[in-house]
Design a protein around this motif. Structure first.
Motif, PDB file in Angstrom:
ATOM      1  N   ALA A 193       4.524   7.259   1.784  1.00 29.89           N
ATOM      2  CA  ALA A 193       4.894   6.048   2.515  1.00 29.89           C
ATOM      3  C   ALA A 193       4.491   4.826   1.716  1.00 29.89           C
ATOM      4  O   ALA A 193       3.432   4.805   1.082  1.00 29.89           O
ATOM      5  CB  ALA A 193       4.228   6.030   3.886  1.00 29.89           C
ATOM      6  N   VAL A 194       5.318   3.797   1.776  1.00 28.86           N
ATOM      7  CA  VAL A 194       5.036   2.522   1.116  1.00 28.86           C
ATOM      8  C   VAL A 194       5.181   1.413   2.154  1.00 28.86           C
ATOM      9  O   VAL A 194       6.264   1.195   2.702  1.00 28.86           O
ATOM     10  CB  VAL A 194       5.982   2.266  -0.079  1.00 28.86           C
TER      11      VAL A 194
ATOM     12  N   VAL B 222       0.863  -1.180   0.000  1.00 24.19           N
ATOM     13  CA  VAL B 222       0.000   0.000   0.000  1.00 24.19           C
ATOM     14  C   VAL B 222       0.899   1.229   0.000  1.00 24.19           C
ATOM     15  O   VAL B 222       1.737   1.381   0.897  1.00 24.19           O
ATOM     16  CB  VAL B 222      -0.955   0.020   1.214  1.00 24.19           C
ATOM     17  N   ALA B 223       0.727   2.085  -1.007  1.00 28.60           N
ATOM     18  CA  ALA B 223       1.519   3.317  -1.129  1.00 28.60           C
ATOM     19  C   ALA B 223       0.586   4.504  -1.154  1.00 28.60           C
ATOM     20  O   ALA B 223      -0.551   4.416  -1.629  1.00 28.60           O
ATOM     21  CB  ALA B 223       2.374   3.269  -2.387  1.00 28.60           C
ATOM     22  N   ASP B 224       1.046   5.638  -0.613  1.00 29.71           N
ATOM     23  CA  ASP B 224       0.236   6.855  -0.612  1.00 29.71           C
ATOM     24  C   ASP B 224       1.097   8.028  -1.055  1.00 29.71           C
ATOM     25  O   ASP B 224       2.335   7.929  -1.117  1.00 29.71           O
ATOM     26  CB  ASP B 224      -0.367   7.106   0.776  1.00 29.71           C
TER      27      ASP B 224
ATOM     28  N   VAL C 109       8.887  -0.770   5.476  1.00 29.16           N
ATOM     29  CA  VAL C 109       8.326   0.573   5.334  1.00 29.16           C
ATOM     30  C   VAL C 109       9.368   1.443   4.643  1.00 29.16           C
ATOM     31  O   VAL C 109      10.511   1.562   5.131  1.00 29.16           O
ATOM     32  CB  VAL C 109       7.933   1.171   6.695  1.00 29.16           C
ATOM     33  N   ASN C 110       8.975   2.049   3.527  1.00 29.36           N
ATOM     34  CA  ASN C 110       9.836   2.982   2.798  1.00 29.36           C
ATOM     35  C   ASN C 110       9.153   4.328   2.731  1.00 29.36           C
ATOM     36  O   ASN C 110       7.911   4.420   2.701  1.00 29.36           O
ATOM     37  CB  ASN C 110      10.131   2.479   1.385  1.00 29.36           C
TER      38      ASN C 110
ATOM     39  N   VAL D   4       6.869   8.879   6.165  1.00 26.76           N
ATOM     40  CA  VAL D   4       7.035   8.501   7.581  1.00 26.76           C
ATOM     41  C   VAL D   4       8.454   8.837   8.009  1.00 26.76           C
ATOM     42  O   VAL D   4       9.418   8.530   7.296  1.00 26.76           O
ATOM     43  CB  VAL D   4       6.754   7.008   7.795  1.00 26.76           C
ATOM     44  N   ASP D   5       8.571   9.466   9.149  1.00 24.85           N
ATOM     45  CA  ASP D   5       9.885   9.781   9.705  1.00 24.85           C
ATOM     46  C   ASP D   5      10.592   8.486  10.068  1.00 24.85           C
ATOM     47  O   ASP D   5      10.041   7.621  10.764  1.00 24.85           O
ATOM     48  CB  ASP D   5       9.717  10.675  10.937  1.00 24.85           C
ATOM     49  N   SER D   6      11.823   8.327   9.624  1.00 24.08           N
ATOM     50  CA  SER D   6      12.574   7.089   9.890  1.00 24.08           C
ATOM     51  C   SER D   6      12.785   6.854  11.383  1.00 24.08           C
ATOM     52  O   SER D   6      12.965   5.713  11.813  1.00 24.08           O
ATOM     53  CB  SER D   6      13.931   7.136   9.186  1.00 24.08           C
TER      54      SER D   6
END
Length: 524
Positions: free
Chosen positions: A515-516, A458-460, A509-510, A465-467
């Motif tokens: 975010a992916v 799921v990608a948006d 999480v990438n 997202v902060d690492s």
């Protein structure tokens, strides 16, 4: 009905009875021993004195005189007064008295046993004579060559022995009284302390309370943990052991030694109050409440209750999905009504060709996605979820795309777990896209790989997202949104992590232009 005596009072009475029995038995034994010793001392004294008198030359010569009384009576009285004995009787072998403390009985027969002395023996006995009960000795008076001349008997009255016993028993009585008072005071102090500790309850009441307590702890449907002020586990009921997977007999050990994982271990160890806090623990969702317990301002530890909300949260997720489906249907009905009005109006305006083209394009666009999902996704719940989320996203101004490589074959992943996993990821992605800049897009991929594993991506188009938050985002309570509802936000990704753990999966999480989230669930 309460017992007349509490457990402490019963114990006090029992201790007093035991102390009285022991002290009384000791006093009786001492009295008997003193009496025995006094009688033995008296017997030894009179036997020794009698033997000594029988050996005196003047005694032997007196028995050969015509009137032995003239010599023996004064001698006997002087010796009797000097030695403290009660009577000294010199007598003939036929029992005729030659001396006696009472001169009126001189010449009368001696009362008592003399037969052994007639045979030359010395002995002692207890006998009641003219002066009363006494301990007496009877010894033969013999010549140098062993010829029997007469007998001598010396006695001490029992009354004098009783006086000696009473004299000896006074210190024993004083010591026994002091011991009884000290023991009674100690028993009273113990019973008073026990009364405070048992709250004045009787033995039957304590037994009944324990039975009720044990029955409640075993049958209550909430987990119960009681911790002492030092962080050790004091009590855990059966439900708490089941929910946390505790070992047998965990009492007395710190929580961290029992294998309780975070974040629950930290909650229990902190001792801080907690009210209706959701905690994802293993494959369960628990509602945690924790309160400090005190008595008279003294901390006694904490009591923690655990309620299993796993099924409830799962049903709530399904309900959210159903609501989403209903909302999607409402949106589609609203859009369909708008399109229908548009088609009808175009026909009324005399432009039927344009009306047909408009209706055909709209129907083809919607039908294409439905046909593709129903043919490529064998799990109907997942297909329905994606269709509903697409409509829901479109109504909120987000373009949701199901990628062309989406193809889900038959899988052993439970349908409810699929709805929980994909639904929460898509909902978070829609919220993230809405928080970002236009164009707002969400992309969903779901496919079965060659080894049978299920891949969900799921990608948006949100801010990403902060690492620094990667490790914390899958714990209960983490969220980038404002808290809402009774339990707040931050449960969605925790439930996703729960599903991943259940299937021994993994998540990646990438963060780039958004975010992916890539989840891979292995075939069990």
């Amino acid at each position: 009905m309460r017992n007349r005596l509490s457990l402490a009072q019963q114990l006090f009475v029992l201790q007093l009875a035991v102390i009285l029995l022991l002290v009384g038995s000791g006093v009786v034994l001492v009295v008997l021993e003193a009496r025995r010793d006094s009688r033995a001392d008296a017997g030894h004294q009179v036997l020794t004195l009698s033997s000594g008198l029988a050996q005196l030359p003047e005694v032997r010569s007196a028995f050969t005189e015509p009137e032995p009384t003239h010599t023996l009576q004064p001698l006997a009285e002087s010796v009797r007064k000097a030695t403290g004995t009660d009577f000294i009787v010199f007598m003939a072998t036929d029992r005729t008295r030659y001396s006696h403390p009472n001169p009126e009985v001189l010449g009368e027969k001696f009362i008592g046993t003399i037969e052994p002395s007639l045979r030359g023996e010395r002995f002692t006995e207890s006998y009641e004579g003219t002066l009363g009960p006494s301990v007496r000795a009877v010894v033969p008076v013999e010549t140098a060559d062993g010829q029997l001349l007469g007998l001598v008997s010396i006695g001490i009255l029992q009354e004098q022995i009783g006086d000696e016993v009473r004299r000896r028993i006074v210190p024993v009585a004083v010591v026994s009284t002091v011991a009884l008072l000290v023991a009674g005071a100690g028993s009273w102090a113990i019973s008073r302390r026990l009364r405070r500790q048992t709250l004045g309850l009787g033995a039957a009441e304590i037994s009944r309370l324990y039975e009720h307590h044990d029955a409640v702890l075993r049958n209550v449907r909430e987990g119960l943990l009681i911790m002492d002020p030092g962080g050790g586990l004091t009590l855990a009921n059966d439900e708490a052991r089941r929910l946390l997977g505790l070992p047998e007999h965990p009492e007395g050990r710190p929580v961290r030694e029992l294998g309780v994982a975070e974040p629950l271990s930290g909650r229990l160890g902190s001792g801080e109050p907690v009210h209706d806090e959701l905690c994802v623990y293993g494959d369960r969702v628990l509602v945690v409440n924790q309160e400090r317990i005190e008595k008279d301002g003294r901390p006694l530890g904490t009591v923690t209750t655990l309620r299993d909300h796993t099924e409830l949260e799962s049903l709530a997720g399904e309900l959210d999905s159903v609501r989403g489906f209903a909302e999607a249907l409402r949106s589609q009905a609203h859009e369909s009504a708008n399109r229908l009005h548009t088609v009808v109006t175009m026909i009324e305006l005399g432009r039927p060709q344009e009306a047909v083209e408009f209706a055909t394009v709209e129907l083809a666009s919607a039908q294409e996605l439905a046909d593709r999902l129903t043919s490529e996704v064998e799990e109907p719940a997942l297909a329905a979820l994606l269709l509903g989320k697409a409509a829901q996203a479109a109504e909120r101004g987000v373009e949701l795309t199901v990628t062309e490589d989406t193809a889900v074959a038959e899988t052993d992943v439970d349908a409810r777990d699929l709805v929980t996993l994909v639904g929460n990821l898509v909902d978070n992605a829609i919220d993230a896209a809405l928080a970002g800049e236009p164009p707002r897009r969400v992309s969903v991929t779901a496919r079965t790989e060659e080894d049978g594993a299920l891949l969900v991506r799921v990608a948006d188009s949100g801010r990403g997202v902060d690492s620094a938050n990667l490790d914390a985002m899958f714990t209960r309570g983490w969220s980038t949104k404002r808290a809402e509802g009774a339990h707040g936000r931050g449960l969605g990704l925790a439930l996703v992590k729960q599903v991943i753990n259940r299937y021994d999966g993994e998540v990646d999480v990438n963060s780039g232009d958004g975010a992916v989230f890539t989840v891979r669930l292995r075939r069990r």
